[in-house]
Design an enzyme around this catalytic site. Structure first.
Site, PDB file in Angstrom:
ATOM      1  N   LEU A 134       0.848  -1.191   0.000  1.00 29.78           N
ATOM      2  CA  LEU A 134       0.000   0.000   0.000  1.00 29.78           C
ATOM      3  C   LEU A 134       0.884   1.243   0.000  1.00 29.78           C
ATOM      4  O   LEU A 134       1.976   1.245   0.563  1.00 29.78           O
ATOM      5  CB  LEU A 134      -0.911   0.031   1.236  1.00 29.78           C
ATOM      6  N   ASP A 135       0.393   2.322  -0.616  1.00 32.47           N
ATOM      7  CA  ASP A 135       1.098   3.597  -0.563  1.00 32.47           C
ATOM      8  C   ASP A 135       1.258   4.041   0.887  1.00 32.47           C
ATOM      9  O   ASP A 135       0.487   3.643   1.773  1.00 32.47           O
ATOM     10  CB  ASP A 135       0.324   4.674  -1.325  1.00 32.47           C
ATOM     11  N   LYS A 136       2.234   4.881   1.125  1.00 33.77           N
ATOM     12  CA  LYS A 136       2.518   5.365   2.482  1.00 33.77           C
ATOM     13  C   LYS A 136       1.265   5.893   3.169  1.00 33.77           C
ATOM     14  O   LYS A 136       1.000   5.582   4.335  1.00 33.77           O
ATOM     15  CB  LYS A 136       3.585   6.463   2.416  1.00 33.77           C
ATOM     16  N   ASN A 137       0.469   6.681   2.463  1.00 31.51           N
ATOM     17  CA  ASN A 137      -0.691   7.314   3.088  1.00 31.51           C
ATOM     18  C   ASN A 137      -2.013   6.619   2.791  1.00 31.51           C
ATOM     19  O   ASN A 137      -3.082   7.211   2.955  1.00 31.51           O
ATOM     20  CB  ASN A 137      -0.766   8.791   2.699  1.00 31.51           C
ATOM     21  N   THR A 138      -1.939   5.369   2.353  1.00 30.84           N
ATOM     22  CA  THR A 138      -3.129   4.515   2.262  1.00 30.84           C
ATOM     23  C   THR A 138      -3.099   3.574   3.454  1.00 30.84           C
ATOM     24  O   THR A 138      -2.066   2.974   3.745  1.00 30.84           O
ATOM     25  CB  THR A 138      -3.134   3.702   0.958  1.00 30.84           C
TER      26      THR A 138
END
Length: 297
Positions: A134-138
């Site tokens: 997952l992306d850092k801010n997901t």
């Protein structure tokens, strides 16, 4: 700690070479089988060391033992909830503002560091094998494989659902975005719709709507970097908080995207796993700010 997996040879495989059985029937990778050949207890037939050219008989027990892998990551004391754990897989509920993998610039407090702490606590030596980064801010569910065989079997095997808060209200309650995606350039991580890009398909379903925003559920046929973010922006409904793709940060300071559900069969035990993760506090507050009160499934 080593991981041993045993297979009872059924009549239809009588006379098959060990290599063919492991490769074709149990789907062990060529690389893994090759590595097992050089370990004294790597491949055993009825408790005795065996070669890949040896043949199996009905009723035999063929065992493979995967040695522990070295984990050189520094440990992190950040507590990340574990949603599911067995001998071969582990699922974390990753918070936003945390990278999955280490990078040249980020070496500490990633999910890999959290997993290193888990390994120390359980006296394990395992490589960090992330199946769905997952992306850092997901936020949300992240699946890890604890060995090479599980990782190979889990590739593209998990069905995932995401929840997102988007700008506006889609005209259709359900829809599909089928648009190829490519990287803008080799330096910038931003993606774009590109007819010559990699195929990407996203399905969405409207769950609830409020004042200028709506809550949607998403399922992916493909897993391209930033796929949901790019696809929702391209149909005029960027994610709340996603300023990289046109979203506004007034109700949330990061992309309002959460991996909420994951369904798969644990690769070796055969157990059906249906894991869920509730919306985190910042997305709950975003729903309140957007006056999205209707309950969703």
């Amino acid at each position: 700690m080593s991981r041993t997996i045993s297979f009872l040879i059924e009549p239809q495989f009588d006379g098959m070479k060990i290599y063919d059985y492991l490769r074709k029937e149990q789907h062990l990778s060529y690389r893994l089988i090759t590595s097992l050949k050089h370990i004294s207890e790597g491949i055993e037939l009825n408790g005795v060391h065996a070669r890949t050219i040896d043949h199996v008989k009905a009723g035999d027990v063929l065992s493979v033992t995967m040695p522990p892998n070295k984990n050189n990551s520094e440990v992190s004391d950040i507590a990340v909830p574990i949603v599911y754990d067995d001998e071969d897989v582990l699922i974390y509920n990753k918070p936003a503002d945390m990278n999955c993998h280490q990078s040249r610039r980020v070496q500490n407090d990633t999910l890999a560091n959290v997993f290193a702490a888990y390994c120390c606590e359980h006296n394990l030596s395992l490589t960090f094998r992330c199946i769905n980064r997952l992306d850092k801010n997901t936020s949300g569910l992240v699946l890890l494989a604890k060995n090479q065989h599980a990782a190979a079997l889990l590739k593209n095997a998990a069905q995932k659902e995401y929840l997102a808060v988007v700008h506006g209200v889609p005209a259709q309650k359900t829809g599909m975005v089928d648009a190829p995606i490519s990287r803008i350039n080799d330096i910038y991580t931003k993606r774009q719709i590109d007819i010559n890009g990699q195929p990407a398909v996203t399905h969405y379903e409207l769950l609830a709507e409020g004042e200028g925003y709506s809550l949607i559920r998403l399922k992916l046929e493909t897993g391209r970097t930033h796929q949901i973010r790019v696809h929702m922006a391209c149909i005029g409904h960027p994610l709340a908080g996603d300023d990289m793709y046109g979203g506004d940060t007034s109700i949330i300071k990061r992309q309002a995207l959460h991996c909420s559900r994951m369904i798969f069969t644990s690769p070796i035990s055969g157990k059906l796993v249906d894991a869920t993760a509730a919306l985190p506090e910042d997305m709950q507050k975003a729903l309140e700010s957007a006056r999205i009160y209707r309950q969703y499934e």
